[in-house]
Design an enzyme around this catalytic site. Structure first.
Site, PDB file in Angstrom:
ATOM      1  N   HIS A 172       0.810  -1.209   0.000  1.00 58.50           N
ATOM      2  CA  HIS A 172       0.000   0.000   0.000  1.00 58.50           C
ATOM      3  C   HIS A 172       0.851   1.271   0.000  1.00 58.50           C
ATOM      4  O   HIS A 172       0.525   2.256  -0.670  1.00 58.50           O
ATOM      5  CB  HIS A 172      -0.939  -0.004   1.204  1.00 58.50           C
ATOM      6  CG  HIS A 172      -1.944  -1.114   1.162  1.00 58.50           C
ATOM      7  ND1 HIS A 172      -2.754  -1.431   2.235  1.00 58.50           N
ATOM      8  CD2 HIS A 172      -2.273  -1.992   0.168  1.00 58.50           C
ATOM      9  CE1 HIS A 172      -3.540  -2.454   1.905  1.00 58.50           C
ATOM     10  NE2 HIS A 172      -3.263  -2.807   0.666  1.00 58.50           N
ATOM     11  N   ALA A 227      -0.384  -1.861  11.760  1.00 63.05           N
ATOM     12  CA  ALA A 227       0.445  -1.458  10.627  1.00 63.05           C
ATOM     13  C   ALA A 227       1.019  -2.653   9.877  1.00 63.05           C
ATOM     14  O   ALA A 227       1.266  -2.564   8.676  1.00 63.05           O
ATOM     15  CB  ALA A 227       1.569  -0.541  11.098  1.00 63.05           C
ATOM     16  N   GLU A 263      17.281  -9.677   7.819  1.00 65.66           N
ATOM     17  CA  GLU A 263      15.859  -9.881   8.089  1.00 65.66           C
ATOM     18  C   GLU A 263      15.655 -10.846   9.257  1.00 65.66           C
ATOM     19  O   GLU A 263      16.534 -11.637   9.594  1.00 65.66           O
ATOM     20  CB  GLU A 263      15.155 -10.418   6.840  1.00 65.66           C
ATOM     21  CG  GLU A 263      15.221  -9.490   5.639  1.00 65.66           C
ATOM     22  CD  GLU A 263      14.312  -8.283   5.770  1.00 65.66           C
ATOM     23  OE1 GLU A 263      13.643  -8.166   6.810  1.00 65.66           O
ATOM     24  OE2 GLU A 263      14.277  -7.457   4.838  1.00 65.66           O
TER      25      GLU A 263
END
Length: 250
Positions: free
Chosen positions: A129, A160, A221
């Protein structure tokens, strides 16, 4: 933290026990395992959105820094992993953007590396988004207004990072989770709603990446590998910094 004002702190790994997970999600702290998962599923299915409310001010505006005094290096931002490309201020963060066509406000989590005192990167893959909204501005030759929250309540953060459908305001969804509206204040330099109780907020704009960009990555990550590798990325030019006294960076 050595080299920084007393009271400037960093919080990491807040969800490394089921007790803290339950507390952060607003669930009974004695729940564990499948009982905790079932309780979270039931809570999500029962969410009835509650719109945020604007308030005059809040703790996030205890310190307002604008213009030439902006300096993101004032915060003790770690280099999290040995081979990271730099110091990442945006990890467990919450990025605020507004769709220029509909006015829809989106909250998302996108990593961000420090470039210099008033510049950080923005990493979002196509289809997310945040990338969709930014592209609408860039296609018109405009910079995208943006605010990055580095430290917010756990139910805001879970909103979020959750797959809330496009067009739905995550503030509304978070209000439903908490069963009370999220209090927000107006940004100092951007027309965006800022959590009144946030710890640190970077306000600014993202120019079209073909005009301004910076090298980003790699970054370690959570799954245990490095992603990216010194590739050109969009940047946020920071126009204002808001923060609490004794800010805690997440």
């Amino acid at each position: 933290i050595e080299g920084y004002p007393r009271g400037y702190r960093v919080a990491t790994n807040p969800f490394t026990s089921t007790r803290r997970v339950a507390m952060g999600l607003g669930l009974p702290i004695e729940l564990k395992g499948l009982d905790l998962i079932r309780a979270w599923r039931d809570k999500v299915l029962s969410v009835k959105p509650i719109a945020p409310v604007y308030v005059q001010t809040g703790p996030v505006k205890e310190n307002v820094i604008v213009g030439k005094d902006v300096d993101v290096l004032k915060f003790p931002t770690p280099k999290w992993h040995e081979f990271d490309g730099g110091r990442y201020i945006g990890t467990g963060c919450m990025v605020i953007q507004k769709d220029p066509d509909t006015g829809w406000v989106n909250l998302g989590t996108y990593r961000s590396q420090v470039v210099d005192r008033d510049t950080v990167t923005f990493h979002s893959v196509p289809g997310r988004h945040g990338a969709i909204i930014a592209k609408k501005y860039w296609d018109r030759g405009l910079s995208c207004p943006i605010a990055m929250v580095c430290g917010q309540g756990p139910q805001l953060w879970i909103s979020a990072v959750s797959p809330v459908p496009i067009g739905i305001n995550e503030y509304d969804w978070a209000g439903g989770l908490r069963k009370r509206p999220v209090e927000v204040v107006k940004g100092e330099t951007v027309d965006l709603p800022i959590p009144a109780e946030a710890e640190i907020v970077l306000e600014g704009e993202m120019p079209p990446p073909q005009t301004v960009n910076a090298s980003e990555g790699p970054f370690g990550e959570w799954e245990g590998y490095y992603s990216g590798g010194k590739t050109p990325h969009p940047v946020i030019k920071i126009k204002a910094i808001l923060h609490r006294n004794d800010p805690i960076q997440f």
